[in-house]
Design a protein around this motif. Structure first.
Motif, PDB file in Angstrom:
ATOM      1  N   SER A 456      39.963  76.103  36.916  1.00  0.00           N
ATOM      2  CA  SER A 456      38.657  75.531  36.577  1.00  0.00           C
ATOM      3  C   SER A 456      38.810  74.161  35.935  1.00  0.00           C
ATOM      4  O   SER A 456      38.101  73.222  36.272  1.00  0.00           O
ATOM      5  N   MET A 457      39.754  74.090  35.018  1.00  0.00           N
ATOM      6  CA  MET A 457      39.933  72.826  34.289  1.00  0.00           C
ATOM      7  C   MET A 457      40.535  71.756  35.196  1.00  0.00           C
ATOM      8  O   MET A 457      40.221  70.576  35.057  1.00  0.00           O
ATOM      9  N   ALA A 458      41.391  72.186  36.129  1.00  0.00           N
ATOM     10  CA  ALA A 458      42.047  71.220  37.023  1.00  0.00           C
ATOM     11  C   ALA A 458      41.017  70.484  37.868  1.00  0.00           C
ATOM     12  O   ALA A 458      41.199  69.326  38.224  1.00  0.00           O
ATOM     13  N   LEU A 459      39.909  71.151  38.178  1.00  0.00           N
ATOM     14  CA  LEU A 459      38.916  70.565  39.079  1.00  0.00           C
ATOM     15  C   LEU A 459      38.020  69.543  38.410  1.00  0.00           C
ATOM     16  O   LEU A 459      37.436  68.696  39.057  1.00  0.00           O
ATOM     17  N   ARG A 460      37.890  69.639  37.071  1.00  0.00           N
ATOM     18  CA  ARG A 460      36.948  68.752  36.382  1.00  0.00           C
ATOM     19  C   ARG A 460      37.259  67.292  36.653  1.00  0.00           C
ATOM     20  O   ARG A 460      38.381  66.844  36.466  1.00  0.00           O
ATOM     21  N   GLY A 461      36.232  66.576  37.104  1.00  0.00           N
ATOM     22  CA  GLY A 461      36.404  65.147  37.345  1.00  0.00           C
ATOM     23  C   GLY A 461      37.075  64.830  38.663  1.00  0.00           C
ATOM     24  O   GLY A 461      37.259  63.673  38.999  1.00  0.00           O
ATOM     25  N   ASN A 462      37.437  65.860  39.429  1.00  0.00           N
ATOM     26  CA  ASN A 462      38.041  65.618  40.741  1.00  0.00           C
ATOM     27  C   ASN A 462      36.992  65.728  41.836  1.00  0.00           C
ATOM     28  O   ASN A 462      35.898  66.252  41.613  1.00  0.00           O
ATOM     29  N   GLY A 463      37.349  65.267  43.013  1.00  0.00           N
ATOM     30  CA  GLY A 463      36.453  65.411  44.153  1.00  0.00           C
ATOM     31  C   GLY A 463      36.411  66.859  44.592  1.00  0.00           C
ATOM     32  O   GLY A 463      37.416  67.562  44.501  1.00  0.00           O
ATOM     33  N   ILE A 464      35.251  67.294  45.078  1.00  0.00           N
ATOM     34  CA  ILE A 464      35.127  68.692  45.486  1.00  0.00           C
ATOM     35  C   ILE A 464      36.019  68.978  46.694  1.00  0.00           C
ATOM     36  O   ILE A 464      36.488  70.097  46.889  1.00  0.00           O
ATOM     37  N   SER A 465      36.326  67.939  47.470  1.00  0.00           N
ATOM     38  CA  SER A 465      37.180  68.161  48.639  1.00  0.00           C
ATOM     39  C   SER A 465      38.637  68.382  48.238  1.00  0.00           C
ATOM     40  O   SER A 465      39.455  68.736  49.068  1.00  0.00           O
ATOM     41  N   ASP A 466      38.952  68.156  46.959  1.00  0.00           N
ATOM     42  CA  ASP A 466      40.313  68.431  46.493  1.00  0.00           C
ATOM     43  C   ASP A 466      40.469  69.869  46.011  1.00  0.00           C
ATOM     44  O   ASP A 466      41.560  70.279  45.627  1.00  0.00           O
ATOM     45  N   PHE A 467      39.389  70.634  46.043  1.00  0.00           N
ATOM     46  CA  PHE A 467      39.493  72.011  45.543  1.00  0.00           C
ATOM     47  C   PHE A 467      40.532  72.845  46.291  1.00  0.00           C
ATOM     48  O   PHE A 467      41.382  73.482  45.672  1.00  0.00           O
TER      49      PHE A 467
END
Lengths: 483, 309
Positions: A456-467
């Protein structure tokens, strides 16, 4: 400080574990900087006995303490408020016993009745929600992901699991078996089965031969090698780097096929049992393993070099999904992911496993991003290959050992804990027996239990396509979490 | 205005058959680099036939737009194909400034793809639409700048003037041709959702651009949409090959070389897909800007040469 100090795989008399009043218990947990690996309740007559297991990774010691709560109590003051590491443990306790931790910042059940609870929501005209799952496009397990986005940027990801909750802990109490233990989490068969067997052996005072222990260790490393290589391929597949995806997939098959020759199952099912192992590794097989692993090593080295030299691969991996060391510590991330964030914990070494003491482990220079999660897998594959070689050498010395010993009955009123470093991280099994020598409580903690919150924390501020790329880097277990 | 029968027949055959072989060849190339045997080169055709026969599931939340969109998308791409220069640099219908009609027909198909995706009300499809619209907005002006420059340079505003640059203007023409090939190749990768912009093989909805917009389509509709996107690839490839191949070559030789070069282009796309990872979504813009920059350079070079400014 009122704790009982124990070692890994040790039987403890329940009466030796101090029962202190809740206020002191809570204060102890809030003050300490020891890492919790277990925090759960057990039915204790009129009461609920709340156990806490803390570890000191440097000394390899486990500290156990407990407190009694009234069964009819409606609530208790939350520990999470002061020490964030307890946030999941308290949610789990709330779900299992219905006693509410007052002051918990995000109290909702962990595995059951998730539909009745709201997701964290952001407000704003440009904010949109993206709901993914629980059924996914690939052949993977179910889990729901709720993204709060503005355009492509993710502000919050909430993960909802529990779709595979089978009541494993209760089943374990009713009818403990190796078959059940190895079916809990299909990609960590060896780790789970080893942890279960070690707990039962500690509880029954069964002494397993060195040879059986060595074969378990070899299998555990083989599992690590196979899954890590598969994951490296999956990471590259997600960024459409076709060559890496294919080469790693082929190489992984070599490893699991060797496992097939050892145990008759590509994932090592049926290899490990309470009392030892079911299959021997003879000289011929040992030669075979060595030759396959040297081939695997050469291919993995070559492929990894090629992939990391490709600028298009590096531009995707670097600085994607960064989890800072501080966040990782605060959330109590474990295993592979913790190491990729610069926290050097590894229970094989921390708890002074007898075989690993003379093995060398290089320090990993973590970069905390997707690249770090790819690179640590490479490092661990190469290390595990050398460990297997050394373990096979140790095996020659104890050639004439029995692989299976007679198992004893479980000893009453005892507790045992086993921590096994599976490929994902520490797999913790804790078992308690009652006065008749039957299991009364079985507790399992998968590394995913801690690490989903890291994702969850890794995704913050990243692009959704990087999920998907971040998700593959973490590669967490749904089944191991849902239990 | 309408060309002779032979060109009409050849062009129509090219538009209808080539998409299958190009897609098949790309897949075969990728399989080769992945060390696999791969599927048959005819597989895209079999898939198309299979989809035509299948039933459809249409979401109850959609309106008539979703139902007509596949037909609109398919027919506008085919219609655009009539204006595109294919064999011998000639289009089936030749008009002054045909490239304007051509671009807007492609734009029209994309517009319908986008509103049909939005019509489903799915958050995935909305995301895909916004990405697709973003990249198209950048591609379209660049394409216009390039073609307008060519019209100025050759003094001929029909679409087939592109095949004259190389032969008519010498070294300068060569320079312009190289730049145009690069620019239109980038356009092809973006428009036909190939790596490094999009990944046609992925099952991960969150990373998709084009594929995610057609998640709700099935059966006959899906067949039309995938076919249309194959035809679009064939058309753009034909434009690239026409830039390289001198139209002065005669008869059969031209036709054979033309087909060979189109297939070679498919192999090149396959090699790129095998060797390269995708670009991060936020960096795709930079990739598309390469095309815009090339377009501006072409425009300024032409302006300097023609008007001496």
């Amino acid at each position: 400080m009122n704790y009982y100090t124990a070692k890994n795989n040790q039987r403890i008399n329940l009466s030796d574990i101090p029962t202190i009043d809740f206020e002191t218990f809570k204060a102890q947990l809030e003050m300490t900087n020891l890492r919790p690996i277990g925090f759960f309740g057990a039915d204790w007559g009129e009461n609920i006995r709340l156990f806490a297991f803390l570890v000191d990774d440097e000394e390899g010691e486990i500290f156990i303490s407990s407190a009694l709560l009234d069964k009819n109590a409606k609530e208790y003051p939350s520990i999470t408020k002061e020490n964030h590491q307890y946030h999941i443990f308290e949610r789990e306790f709330y779900e299992q016993f219905g006693i509410k931790p007052v002051g918990h910042p995000w109290l909702k059940p962990l595995r059951l009745n998730q539909d009745k609870h709201e997701f964290f929501e952001m407000e704003g005209e440009e904010i949109h929600q993206v709901a993914v799952g629980p059924i996914h496009a690939g052949v993977i397990e179910p889990g729901h992901f709720r993204f709060m986005c503005q355009g492509e940027k993710v502000y919050n990801l909430e993960i909802m699991l529990g779709y595979q909750h089978r009541g494993v802990e209760d089943l374990m109490v009713k009818k403990p078996s190796n078959q059940l233990a190895e079916s809990i989490c299909g990609d960590s068969v060896i780790a789970y089965n080893t942890a279960y067997s070690q707990v039962m052996e500690a509880l029954s005072d069964t002494k397993v031969s060195i040879k059986a222990k060595l074969i378990r260790a070899i299998a555990l490393e083989m599992e690590r090698i196979a899954i890590h290589i598969g994951d490296m391929g999956a990471i590259l597949g997600d960024i459409a780097y076709l060559m890496g995806k294919e080469v790693y997939a082929v190489t992984r098959t070599l490893v699991i096929n060797t496992m097939l020759e050892i145990s008759g199952s590509r994932f090592g099912r049926g290899l490990i049992t309470f009392g030892g192992v079911n299959f021997d590794i003879d000289d011929e097989l040992s030669e075979k393993i060595l030759s396959v692993l040297s081939e695997v090593k050469a291919t993995v080295e070559k492929m990894t070099k090629a992939a990391l030299q490709s600028s298009s691969v590096m531009s995707r991996l670097e600085k994607t999904g960064v989890v800072s060391k501080e966040t990782a510590q605060e959330l109590n991330l474990v295993g592979l992911i913790a190491r990729s964030c610069g926290i050097e914990i590894d229970s094989r070494f921390d708890f002074k496993d007898e075989f690993y003491q003379d093995f060398e482990k290089k320090k990993f220079s973590a970069t905390n991003d997707a690249y770090s999660r790819f690179k640590i897998r490479y490092k661990e594959v190469i290390e595990s290959i050398s460990f297997v070689k050394k373990l096979l050498k140790k095996l020659e010395v104890v050639k004439d050992d029995e692989i299976l010993v007679e198992k004893n009955d479980l000893i009453s009123n005892s507790l045992a804990i086993s921590i096994v470093e599976g490929w994902r991280g520490e797999v913790v099994h804790i078992a308690l027996t009652d006065e008749n020598g039957k299991l009364r409580r079985y507790k399992i903690k998968d590394p995913s239990f801690n690490n989903w919150w890291g994702l969850s924390m890794a995704l913050r501020g990243n692009g959704i396509s990087d999920f998907p790329l971040c998700n593959k880097g973490f590669d967490l277990s749904y089944a191991g979490f849902d239990l | 205005m309408i060309n002779n029968i032979l060109i009409i027949v050849l062009n129509i055959l090219f538009l209808l058959i080539m998409p299958f072989f190009m897609v098949g060849l790309i897949k075969k190339t990728k399989a080769f680099f992945g060390g696999r045997k791969g599927i048959s080169i005819f597989q895209p055709f079999y898939d198309f036939v299979k989809l035509l026969k299948k039933g459809q599931v249409i979401s109850s939340s959609t309106s008539w737009i979703f139902k007509i969109a596949p037909l609109v998308i398919f027919s506008s791409v085919i219609f655009a194909g009539l204006f595109a220069p294919i064999f011998y640099g000639k289009a089936i219908i030749e008009l002054e400034c045909a490239f304007v009609v051509f671009s807007y027909l492609l734009g029209f198909s994309k517009f319908f793809a986008i509103i049909s995706a939005l019509d489903t009300g799915s958050s995935f499809e909305g995301m895909g639409s916004s990405r697709e619209a973003c990249f198209t907005t950048l591609i379209e002006p660049a394409f216009f700048i390039i073609l307008a420059s060519i019209a100025v340079l050759t003094g001929n505003s029909t679409f087939n003037s592109i095949s004259m640059i190389l032969t008519s203007t010498g070294a300068f023409g060569l320079l312009i041709t190289i730049m145009m090939v690069a620019a239109i190749f980038i356009m092809l990768l973006v428009e036909c959702s190939r790596v490094p912009v999009d990944d046609p093989e992925t099952h991960l909805e969150l990373t998709m651009i084009h594929e995610v917009m057609i998640l709700d389509n099935s059966g006959f509709d899906l067949a039309l949409i995938t076919y249309a996107s194959g035809i679009k690839m064939a058309i753009l490839s034909a434009i690239i090959v026409n830039l390289i191949l001198p139209s002065a070559l005669n008869g059969a030789l031209f036709a054979v070389l033309f087909i060979a070069l189109t297939l070679l282009l498919a192999i090149i796309i396959g090699i790129i897909e095998s060797m390269m990872a995708r670009i991060r979504m936020s960096h795709v813009f930079e990739f598309v800007f390469i095309m815009s920059s090339i377009a501006l350079v072409i425009a300024s070079l032409v302006a300097v040469r023609m008007f001496g400014v």
